[in-house]
Write a protein that holds these residues in place. Sequence first.
Motif, PDB file in Angstrom:
ATOM      1  N   GLU A  43      17.215 -11.730 -12.349  1.00 51.05           N
ATOM      2  CA  GLU A  43      17.716 -13.097 -12.376  1.00 51.05           C
ATOM      3  C   GLU A  43      17.212 -13.795 -11.119  1.00 51.05           C
ATOM      4  O   GLU A  43      17.063 -13.153 -10.077  1.00 51.05           O
ATOM      5  N   TRP A  57      24.641  -3.921 -11.882  1.00 51.47           N
ATOM      6  CA  TRP A  57      23.936  -4.652 -10.825  1.00 51.47           C
ATOM      7  C   TRP A  57      23.496  -3.675  -9.747  1.00 51.47           C
ATOM      8  O   TRP A  57      24.263  -2.794  -9.347  1.00 51.47           O
ATOM      9  N   VAL A  89      26.950 -23.432  -7.930  1.00 56.93           N
ATOM     10  CA  VAL A  89      26.174 -22.556  -8.809  1.00 56.93           C
ATOM     11  C   VAL A  89      26.405 -21.107  -8.411  1.00 56.93           C
ATOM     12  O   VAL A  89      26.537 -20.784  -7.227  1.00 56.93           O
ATOM     13  N   TYR A  90      26.492 -20.260  -9.417  1.00 60.32           N
ATOM     14  CA  TYR A  90      26.813 -18.849  -9.212  1.00 60.32           C
ATOM     15  C   TYR A  90      25.725 -17.975  -9.830  1.00 60.32           C
ATOM     16  O   TYR A  90      25.191 -18.314 -10.886  1.00 60.32           O
ATOM     17  N   PHE A  91      25.445 -16.856  -9.171  1.00 60.02           N
ATOM     18  CA  PHE A  91      24.423 -15.953  -9.703  1.00 60.02           C
ATOM     19  C   PHE A  91      24.933 -14.509  -9.768  1.00 60.02           C
ATOM     20  O   PHE A  91      25.831 -14.114  -9.022  1.00 60.02           O
ATOM     21  N   ALA A  92      24.307 -13.772 -10.668  1.00 60.97           N
ATOM     22  CA  ALA A  92      24.481 -12.314 -10.791  1.00 60.97           C
ATOM     23  C   ALA A  92      25.957 -11.945 -10.962  1.00 60.97           C
ATOM     24  O   ALA A  92      26.640 -12.517 -11.812  1.00 60.97           O
ATOM     25  N   ARG A  96      28.465 -14.837 -10.872  1.00 63.32           N
ATOM     26  CA  ARG A  96      28.427 -15.620 -12.118  1.00 63.32           C
ATOM     27  C   ARG A  96      29.225 -14.912 -13.219  1.00 63.32           C
ATOM     28  O   ARG A  96      30.026 -15.544 -13.927  1.00 63.32           O
ATOM     29  N   ALA A 140      25.409 -22.741  -3.614  1.00 62.96           N
ATOM     30  CA  ALA A 140      25.227 -21.548  -4.449  1.00 62.96           C
ATOM     31  C   ALA A 140      25.931 -20.377  -3.792  1.00 62.96           C
ATOM     32  O   ALA A 140      25.887 -20.214  -2.574  1.00 62.96           O
ATOM     33  N   PHE A 154      26.412 -16.121  -4.202  1.00 65.56           N
ATOM     34  CA  PHE A 154      25.810 -14.973  -4.889  1.00 65.56           C
ATOM     35  C   PHE A 154      25.928 -13.717  -4.033  1.00 65.56           C
ATOM     36  O   PHE A 154      26.191 -13.809  -2.828  1.00 65.56           O
TER      37      PHE A 154
END
Lengths: 146, 83
Positions: A47, A131, B4-7, B10, B75, B77
């Motif tokens: 990602e 992950w 915003v969020y990731f991985a 998220r 963001a 993360f």
Amino acid sequence: MKHVRISSAAIRPDQELAALEGLGGGALASFTGIVRDDGGVTAIELEHYPGMTEASLYRLIEAATARWALLGAVITHRVGIIPLGAPVVVVGAASLHRAEALEATGFLIDRLKTDAPFWKRAHYADGTAQWVEAKASDEARAERWV
Amino acid sequence: MKLVYFASVREAIGLSSEEYDVPQDACTVGDLVARISARSQAHACALQDLSRLRFALDQNMVTGDTLLGTAQELAIFPPVTGG
């Protein structure tokens, strides 16, 4: 020549590096990262943060170009689901002589690991996914270049 | 502000992005993250361990003590794992 590319399709190291061959230098160094079978991994999923990821990779190339006399550098990183044995990342640098290209290649991949916004999830044969945790050893390698 | 969020962040929150009205008294990234934590149980769970979180303000890496200023996007993360 400075080039950054994020690809959701398969990448071929020879194609990514081709533009570095005709720059008049005597040296082209590169690193290719490949999905390995790490405890039953069948694929990894990458990602990224569109926009920031490209900008951070470009900044790494700018930093490498400021530090070593390079004729060009490229970073191509694949995202999405990537099967076992397939290339994940290709980093290359061209210079007149080998020392600069070799050092710059090491710098680019070591700093990519700690600076660029990518996240990796491992998929296993039993259908589970997890992950991947950041490694202290990657931080230590990146620190060498400070 | 756009969040915003990731991985794993998220996934834990269940959203890739959301709009958020920044409270007047939130001055730093850390202040804001504490306020976002209070939005729901999922937010609280995703954001509870600050040592395992990284932040980018308008797409530049920052730390919790960075001032928000006029930034438009935060963001959140986990530590990055590319390459």
